[in-house]
Design a protein around this motif. Sequence first.
Motif, short mmCIF file in Angstrom:
data_model
loop_
_atom_site.label_atom_id
_atom_site.label_comp_id
_atom_site.label_asym_id
_atom_site.label_seq_id
_atom_site.Cartn_x
_atom_site.Cartn_y
_atom_site.Cartn_z
N GLN A 2 0.86 -1.18 0.00
CA GLN A 2 0.00 0.00 0.00
C GLN A 2 0.89 1.23 0.00
N LEU A 3 0.50 2.24 -0.78
CA LEU A 3 1.29 3.45 -0.93
C LEU A 3 0.46 4.66 -0.53
N GLN A 4 1.07 5.55 0.23
CA GLN A 4 0.39 6.75 0.70
C GLN A 4 1.25 7.95 0.33
N ALA A 5 0.77 8.74 -0.62
CA ALA A 5 1.50 9.93 -1.07
C ALA A 5 1.02 11.15 -0.31
N SER A 6 1.94 12.09 -0.10
CA SER A 6 1.60 13.33 0.58
C SER A 6 2.58 14.42 0.15
N GLY A 7 2.28 15.65 0.57
CA GLY A 7 3.20 16.75 0.32
C GLY A 7 2.77 17.72 -0.76
N GLY A 8 1.70 17.42 -1.45
CA GLY A 8 1.23 18.32 -2.48
C GLY A 8 0.69 19.62 -1.89
N GLY A 9 0.47 20.60 -2.76
CA GLY A 9 -0.06 21.87 -2.31
C GLY A 9 0.09 22.92 -3.38
N LEU A 10 -0.09 24.16 -2.95
CA LEU A 10 0.02 25.31 -3.85
C LEU A 10 1.40 25.94 -3.67
N VAL A 11 2.09 26.16 -4.79
CA VAL A 11 3.41 26.75 -4.74
C VAL A 11 3.55 27.72 -5.90
N GLN A 12 4.31 28.77 -5.69
CA GLN A 12 4.55 29.74 -6.76
C GLN A 12 5.60 29.22 -7.73
N ALA A 13 5.49 29.64 -8.95
CA ALA A 13 6.49 29.28 -9.95
C ALA A 13 7.88 29.68 -9.45
N GLY A 14 8.83 28.78 -9.64
CA GLY A 14 10.18 29.01 -9.17
C GLY A 14 10.44 28.47 -7.78
N GLY A 15 9.38 28.09 -7.09
CA GLY A 15 9.52 27.58 -5.74
C GLY A 15 9.82 26.09 -5.69
N SER A 16 9.74 25.55 -4.48
CA SER A 16 10.08 24.14 -4.25
C SER A 16 9.00 23.45 -3.45
N LEU A 17 8.96 22.14 -3.61
CA LEU A 17 8.00 21.29 -2.89
C LEU A 17 8.61 19.91 -2.80
N ARG A 18 8.34 19.21 -1.70
CA ARG A 18 8.82 17.83 -1.59
C ARG A 18 7.65 16.90 -1.36
N LEU A 19 7.50 15.95 -2.23
CA LEU A 19 6.49 14.93 -2.08
C LEU A 19 7.09 13.71 -1.39
N SER A 20 6.26 13.03 -0.61
CA SER A 20 6.67 11.80 0.05
C SER A 20 5.68 10.69 -0.27
N CYS A 21 6.17 9.48 -0.25
CA CYS A 21 5.31 8.32 -0.47
C CYS A 21 5.78 7.22 0.46
N VAL A 22 4.93 6.84 1.39
CA VAL A 22 5.25 5.80 2.36
C VAL A 22 4.62 4.48 1.92
N ALA A 23 5.42 3.44 1.93
CA ALA A 23 4.95 2.11 1.55
C ALA A 23 4.74 1.24 2.78
N SER A 24 3.74 0.40 2.72
CA SER A 24 3.49 -0.53 3.81
C SER A 24 2.95 -1.84 3.23
#
Length: 122
Positions: A2-24
């Motif tokens: 099973q995979l659970q993704a997280s970390g999405g959201g609203l970000v301005q162009a040029g910015g950064s974001l980190r997504l995570s995915c936990v497996a179980s």
Amino acid sequence: VQLQASGGGLVQAGGSLRLSCVASGGTFSNVNMGWFRQAPGKEREFVAAINWIGSTYYADSVKGRFTISRDNAKNTVYLQMNKVKPEDTAVYYCAADRSIVVGTTPGPYSYWGQGTLVTVSS
């Protein structure tokens, strides 16, 4: 698995974001992990993948801006997104595959997370 993704959201162009995915629910260290994305009205497309020994693969559109990594001790795969662009806006999915060869299309991946929305504003 099973995979659970997280970390999405609203970000301005040029910015950064980190997504995570936990497996179980399975052995994580010997599977290939991939990130895909799907924008409205478009097909799901490959973003990045990492195999069980840490070799990485990227779509040309994100090469040099995104970095995929994994922490086997935490059963987690990450997607670091830097210098994001409005065209990166999509639902991002993590996926797992036990094949020997790393896939860059959705077909080989047997397990999928629920997706996390990334919106990049201009």
